[in-house]
Design an enzyme around this catalytic site. Structure first.
Site, PDB file in Angstrom:
ATOM      1  N   HIS A   1      25.037  21.708  -8.053  1.00  0.00           N
ATOM      2  CA  HIS A   1      26.135  22.379  -7.356  1.00  0.00           C
ATOM      3  C   HIS A   1      26.198  21.906  -5.897  1.00  0.00           C
ATOM      4  O   HIS A   1      25.417  22.360  -5.057  1.00  0.00           O
ATOM      5  CB  HIS A   1      25.945  23.896  -7.396  1.00  0.00           C
ATOM      6  CG  HIS A   1      26.191  24.485  -8.748  1.00  0.00           C
ATOM      7  ND1 HIS A   1      27.428  24.960  -9.128  1.00  0.00           N
ATOM      8  CD2 HIS A   1      25.368  24.662  -9.804  1.00  0.00           C
ATOM      9  CE1 HIS A   1      27.357  25.418 -10.371  1.00  0.00           C
ATOM     10  NE2 HIS A   1      26.124  25.238 -10.807  1.00  0.00           N
TER      11      HIS A   1
ATOM     12  N   GLY B   1      30.667  27.138 -14.871  1.00  0.00           N
ATOM     13  CA  GLY B   1      31.028  28.317 -15.646  1.00  0.00           C
ATOM     14  C   GLY B   1      29.897  28.700 -16.579  1.00  0.00           C
ATOM     15  O   GLY B   1      28.949  27.928 -16.789  1.00  0.00           O
TER      16      GLY B   1
ATOM     17  N   ASP C   1      41.252  40.805   9.981  1.00  0.00           N
ATOM     18  CA  ASP C   1      42.373  40.367   9.150  1.00  0.00           C
ATOM     19  C   ASP C   1      43.691  40.979   9.612  1.00  0.00           C
ATOM     20  O   ASP C   1      44.679  40.268   9.803  1.00  0.00           O
ATOM     21  CB  ASP C   1      42.119  40.721   7.685  1.00  0.00           C
ATOM     22  CG  ASP C   1      40.838  40.119   7.157  1.00  0.00           C
ATOM     23  OD1 ASP C   1      40.367  39.120   7.738  1.00  0.00           O
ATOM     24  OD2 ASP C   1      40.292  40.649   6.172  1.00  0.00           O
TER      25      ASP C   1
ATOM     26  N   GLU D   1      28.466  22.630  -3.803  1.00  0.00           N
ATOM     27  CA  GLU D   1      29.181  23.600  -2.971  1.00  0.00           C
ATOM     28  C   GLU D   1      28.274  24.610  -2.285  1.00  0.00           C
ATOM     29  O   GLU D   1      28.677  25.254  -1.309  1.00  0.00           O
ATOM     30  CB  GLU D   1      30.231  24.347  -3.810  1.00  0.00           C
ATOM     31  CG  GLU D   1      29.697  25.267  -4.886  1.00  0.00           C
ATOM     32  CD  GLU D   1      29.454  24.592  -6.229  1.00  0.00           C
ATOM     33  OE1 GLU D   1      29.544  25.277  -7.261  1.00  0.00           O
ATOM     34  OE2 GLU D   1      29.170  23.366  -6.230  1.00  0.00           O
TER      35      GLU D   1
ATOM     36  N   CYS E   1      28.672  20.942 -12.914  1.00  0.00           N
ATOM     37  CA  CYS E   1      27.950  21.764 -13.883  1.00  0.00           C
ATOM     38  C   CYS E   1      28.726  21.842 -15.200  1.00  0.00           C
ATOM     39  O   CYS E   1      28.868  20.824 -15.871  1.00  0.00           O
ATOM     40  CB  CYS E   1      27.655  23.141 -13.290  1.00  0.00           C
ATOM     41  SG  CYS E   1      26.317  24.026 -14.147  1.00  0.00           S
ATOM     42  N   TYR E   2      29.264  23.003 -15.568  1.00  0.00           N
ATOM     43  CA  TYR E   2      30.046  23.054 -16.807  1.00  0.00           C
ATOM     44  C   TYR E   2      31.221  22.090 -16.748  1.00  0.00           C
ATOM     45  O   TYR E   2      31.607  21.496 -17.763  1.00  0.00           O
ATOM     46  CB  TYR E   2      30.556  24.468 -17.084  1.00  0.00           C
ATOM     47  CG  TYR E   2      31.363  24.549 -18.368  1.00  0.00           C
ATOM     48  CD1 TYR E   2      30.726  24.715 -19.592  1.00  0.00           C
ATOM     49  CD2 TYR E   2      32.752  24.411 -18.354  1.00  0.00           C
ATOM     50  CE1 TYR E   2      31.451  24.742 -20.783  1.00  0.00           C
ATOM     51  CE2 TYR E   2      33.483  24.434 -19.522  1.00  0.00           C
ATOM     52  CZ  TYR E   2      32.827  24.603 -20.734  1.00  0.00           C
ATOM     53  OH  TYR E   2      33.556  24.626 -21.916  1.00  0.00           O
TER      54      TYR E   2
ATOM     55  N   LYS F   1      38.135  33.826   4.934  1.00  0.00           N
ATOM     56  CA  LYS F   1      37.790  34.610   6.117  1.00  0.00           C
ATOM     57  C   LYS F   1      37.493  33.732   7.328  1.00  0.00           C
ATOM     58  O   LYS F   1      37.943  34.025   8.450  1.00  0.00           O
ATOM     59  CB  LYS F   1      36.573  35.497   5.804  1.00  0.00           C
ATOM     60  CG  LYS F   1      36.230  36.506   6.890  1.00  0.00           C
ATOM     61  CD  LYS F   1      37.170  37.678   6.853  1.00  0.00           C
ATOM     62  CE  LYS F   1      36.728  38.799   7.749  1.00  0.00           C
ATOM     63  NZ  LYS F   1      37.518  40.026   7.551  1.00  0.00           N
TER      64      LYS F   1
END
Length: 517
Positions: free
Chosen positions: A173, A56, A231, A175, A83-84, A373
């Site tokens: 990070h 964040g 979708d 991710e 991180c944060y 997605k």
């Protein structure tokens, strides 16, 4: 989702929190993103097997800095702070965080100094893996019970571990794709540390979703607005599998579609799946309303509100319905809730047509609202949809209206449709379609002088756009060969009357957006 092991991700406002969830889902574990302000009792009742604390923009030194709810520590489940999230965990558990003179933004090299359960099978002491950093503050002293297990030049506590409690913190990070081993680290947290079984699959989701739809709908009638995109197609086929003839799909041709779109949708749904389909050509209505409109947001508004009017008219003609299927995805759900409960910056209104008005008095069926997605595409394959449908590039709801900067006319749409068809055909012939996230042509509000045969021409300029991406949040231009671009440009100029010059857009996102408007 009570039948599945679950990981809770508490969001502190990072721009890439959704990537954490996607990586966790890829490990076969169901997860959800909640704001850090979520009700503590709701967190307790949800009973996660582990909790991940996102990054964040805040600093723990700020007076009103976001705090980790105490219930997170009371649950006794494994924690991973990123991180944060790491800094907040350290701050609240008695460690020390300070502003860094040496900030790290971008790629950084770690030195693994010790082992831990998260590193088993991934990293060993002495390894120097590359990771992605984005921080100003840094942890300089870990709380009691933690060991420093990795360092970087700007982060003396780049990774910390308390194996006894299952508490871990990363300054980097894991991710993002720029941390090559990040997915393995997150999988180690969900599977090895949190003990999740990895039973989140599209086959299981399909069965559960069909049961939920049947329970919700009963014997009542359902309508679904088909756009021709992935979708709405997947949502329609899933609902049809659940309730059969109780579903009717409505396809509105607003005159801003790709070449052959209306015929393709009709063939797939009416003939292949035998799903009742209303096919409405409203192109004159839309194009008349767009005549002379140049502002992109106004074009979006016109397309969205006109779609609602036409859809409502067709629904009344069917004799009404009780439920409306919408292709809401999990990112739509997450983005509707700011971590601080306030408004977030809007770059532009969403590409897809907005929600239908309350006056229609329909209950919503949103079978995809738990999925990202890529999971929707996987579900489409599970349902047997053809690869040409589930692997399609994204297409905006306003269609060609936002690929023709300035005013829009029927003639311009026909010119652009023809150019776009040739461009995608050349991409297919070259075997490049699946390497590209999105590719399309843009008809610029610019004319240039050319020589065609022995005559002077004064025609439109066509821009080609192609990008690679994993999520659409960031994107790089696709590096076509010069031969490919030259061949494609020659075909467009030779075959499309109205274009005499072709250019290629090499702008990444950021600073540009993927679409031009």
């Amino acid at each position: 989702m009570a039948t599945h092991d679950r990981i809770l991700i508490l969001d502190f406002g990072s721009q890439v929190t959704q990537l954490i969830a996607r990586r966790v889902r890829e490990s076969g574990t169901y997860c959800e993103i909640w704001p850090y302000t979520a009700d503590p009792e709701a967190i307790r009742a949800w009973a996660p097997r582990g909790i991940i604390l996102s990054g964040g923009p805040a600093s723990v030194a700020e007076a009103d800095a976001p705090r980790i709810p105490e219930v997170v520590f009371e649950l006794g489940v494994p924690l991973l702070g990123i991180c944060y999230g790491q800094q907040a965990m350290v701050h609240q558990l008695g460690g020390h965080v300070e502003g860094a003179d040496h900030q790290e933004f971008g790629r950084a090299d770690l030195t693994v100094t010790d082992g831990c359960r998260l590193f088993d099978g991934v990293w060993s002491p002495g390894d120097t893996p590359r990771v992605w950093m984005s921080h100003g503050d840094r942890v300089v002293a870990a709380p009691s019970g933690f060991r420093v297990v990795a360092q970087s030049e700007g982060a003396p506590c780049a990774a910390i571990a308390d194996d006894a409690r299952g508490y871990y913190g990363f300054q980097f990070h894991p991710e993002v794709a720029h941390t090559p081993d990040g997915a393995d680290l997150l999988r180690a947290f969900t599977r090895s540390v949190a003990g999740c079984h990895g039973d989140w699959t599209m086959a299981a989701f399909r069965e559960e979703a069909i049961a939920r739809i049947r329970e919700q709908v009963g014997d009542r009638r359902v309508i679904c607005g088909l756009s021709g995109g992935v979708d709405s197609a997947v949502a329609a086929v899933l609902v049809h599998e659940a309730v059969g003839e109780q579903l009717t799909c409505i396809f509105v041709d607003h005159g801003l579609l790709r070449a052959g779109e209306r015929e393709r949708v009709t063939e797939l749904f009416r003939h292949h799946y035998n799903i009742p389909l209303v096919n409405r050509d409203a192109s004159d209505l839309f194009l008349d309303k767009l005549d002379g409109v140049t502002d992109p947001e106004e074009k979006r508004r016109i397309v969205g509100t006109t779609f609602i009017d036409v859809f409502e008219e067709e629904a009344r003609a069917l004799g009404g319905a009780d439920f409306l299927v919408q292709g809401t995805l999990y990112p739509d759900v997450v983005e509707s809730v700011s971590p601080k409960g306030g408004p977030q910056a809007t770059i532009k209104s969403h590409h897809n047509v907005g929600g239908l008005p309350e006056r229609m008095d329909l209950d919503l069926v949103e079978p995809l609202r738990e999925l990202f997605k890529d999971e929707v595409r996987a579900l489409g394959r599970e349902l047997g949809l053809p690869e040409a449908m589930v692997g399609r590039h994204p297409f905006p709801g306003p269609g060609l209206a936002i690929r023709i900067p300035g005013s829009v006319s029927r003639d311009q749409c026909e010119i652009l449709r023809a150019a776009d068809r040739i461009y995608l055909d050349e991409i297919d012939r070259a075997g490049l379609y699946d390497e590209i996230w999105q590719a399309f042509a843009v008809l610029l509000p610019v004319k240039s002088v050319g020589v065609m045969g022995d005559a002077r021409s004064y025609e439109f300029v066509c821009a080609l756009r192609a990008v690679t991406s994993t999520d659409g949040m960031t994107a790089d231009t696709y590096a076509f060969s010069h031969d490919f671009l030259s061949r494609t440009a020659t075909r467009i100029i030779n075959e499309v009357r109205g274009i005499n010059r072709v250019v290629y857009d090499v702008t990444s996102k950021p600073p540009g957006t993927i679409e031009w408007e």
